[in-house]
Design an enzyme around this catalytic site. Structure first.
Site, mmCIF file in Angstrom:
data_model
loop_
_atom_site.group_PDB
_atom_site.id
_atom_site.type_symbol
_atom_site.label_atom_id
_atom_site.label_comp_id
_atom_site.label_asym_id
_atom_site.label_seq_id
_atom_site.Cartn_x
_atom_site.Cartn_y
_atom_site.Cartn_z
ATOM 1 N N ARG A 135 0.825 -1.216 0.000
ATOM 2 C CA ARG A 135 0.000 0.000 0.000
ATOM 3 C C ARG A 135 0.858 1.264 0.000
ATOM 4 O O ARG A 135 0.493 2.273 -0.609
ATOM 5 C CB ARG A 135 -0.930 0.003 1.214
ATOM 6 N N GLY A 143 -7.648 -8.535 0.414
ATOM 7 C CA GLY A 143 -6.398 -8.875 1.088
ATOM 8 C C GLY A 143 -5.880 -10.269 0.792
ATOM 9 O O GLY A 143 -4.701 -10.455 0.451
#
Length: 392
Positions: A36, A346
């Site tokens: 991220r 995820g």
């Protein structure tokens, strides 16, 4: 997309507050997965290249609002970002009354969830945040489904509000896959429970040409089709919903392909013995933990014929290698297809990393909940407020 993009804004010398999603795993003070952070770096570099006075803000974990917590401090993230940028990005702990930043430099603001009112989207807090900047940039797609002070409220009051390059890319990729797909459009939705993705399954049933369920979700669809599933994870109370979704697809000339063979075991463990069985020969004490090779080949063929593929969730307990071959086969099929492919969530990202197929996926979303809600067709608050602000 009716929003202003950061690339269209003159940032020279301006105070720019960029909301990013740096809610990353930290182990022993080190970043365990910086996906991220790396995804947001291009936007940060772009702002610094214009000599903006840059303030970077994110949440981390779920701290008690109004209380500082060393565990949820962004200090390790600030150090990691400094390394990626090749220059110091100092952390500012008390920042609501203002911070000093030189042109062309960046500071990181401490965890925004340390501020009372963040999660409740408090207007007073949002106005204080907005007063810090000349330009607000939201580049945190992973938080776009939440209406919070730093993702929603501030966008109402900042002098100028826009989306960053990561957010813009996410919206474009999702819109391309769902609103302007090259057909056939195939969606793979997998996971433990139908209940957590019921709305997504229902919404996709109206759009896709094929809907491939996986994991515990597939078990529930198998049960709905009258197939034996042994003691596999299922949600029997949602069999009716599964039947409705399958019927909806059939009515449109589409399908929900189910496994013809599966990988079973008597328990879920790293040492459990994996046994491949035809789908019609499941024993009462069997647990279905992966799709079998014949099923994987059949699904891969469908994927090879697709024009667009949307993927969310592994198809088995891929953490254990003996139950990961199905997910591996599907991941490789997606990566090897000529389709436009979009993957998110995820566990999906972890599977992509495990099987080394990232380069073959057209777009990998950094969003989890936001990715699912976009698939569901919901308006995401952080994007909606920027659409309402529009262009100056």
């Amino acid at each position: 997309m009716r929003v202003l993009r950061m690339s269209e804004v003159d940032l020279r010398g301006k105070r720019v507050l960029v909301r990013v999603d740096f809610n990353v795993p930290i182990q022993n003070g080190k970043i365990a997965d910086d996906t991220r952070i790396r995804a947001a770096v291009p936007g940060i570099r772009e702002a610094l290249a214009q000599r903006a006075r840059l303030m970077v803000v994110s949440h981390l974990g779920r701290p008690t609002e109004g209380e500082f917590s060393e565990k949820e401090s962004l200090a390790p993230v600030a150090r990691h970002l400094s390394g990626l940028l090749g220059e110091d990005v100092p952390l500012r702990r008390d920042w609501l009354d203002g911070v000093s930043v030189e042109p062309g430099r960046a500071v990181m603001l401490e965890n925004c969830r340390f501020n009372k009112g963040e999660k409740k989207d408090d207007d007073t807090l949002a106005k204080r945040m907005a007063a810090l900047c000349d330009v607000y940039v939201n580049d945190a797609f992973g938080t776009a489904h939440r209406a919070e002070a730093s993702t929603h409220g501030i966008a109402k009051y900042a002098p100028l509000a826009c989306v960053g390059p990561l957010m813009a890319a996410e919206i474009e990729a999702l819109s391309k896959a769902l609103e302007r797909p090259v057909r056939p459009l195939v969606a793979i939705v997998a996971g433990a429970k139908v209940s957590t993705k019921l709305a997504v399954l229902g919404a996709l049933a109206e759009k896709v040409d094929r809907l491939i369920p996986g994991g515990g979700i597939a078990n529930t669809f198998m049960l709905a089709a009258g197939m034996k599933v042994g003691k596999s994870l299922t949600e029997s109370e949602l069999v009716g919903e599964a039947k409705k979704i399958a019927a909806s697809l059939r009515d449109r000339g589409s399908e929900v392909p189910l496994p013809v063979d599966v990988v079973c075991a008597k328990e879920v463990s790293v040492t459990a013995k994996a046994v491949i069985k035809p789908a019609g020969e499941i024993d009462e004490d069997d647990m279905i933990l992966d799709i079998g090779p014949r099923t994987a080949a059949a699904f891969a063929k469908r994927l090879s014929e697709a024009g667009t593929i949307v993927w969310n969730g592994p198809l088995g307990v891929y953490e254990f290698d003996q139950f990961g071959q199905g997910t591996k086969a599907i991941a490789e099929a997606i990566a090897g297809s000529g389709a436009y492919s979009l993957a998110g969530g995820g566990e999906t990202l972890a599977a992509i990393a495990k099987y080394g197929v990232a380069e073959g996926i057209s777009y990998i979303s950094t969003g989890g909940g936001a990715f699912l809600e976009f698939l569901e067709g919901k308006k995401l608050p952080a994007i909606e407020v920027l659409e309402q602000r529009g262009r100056p």
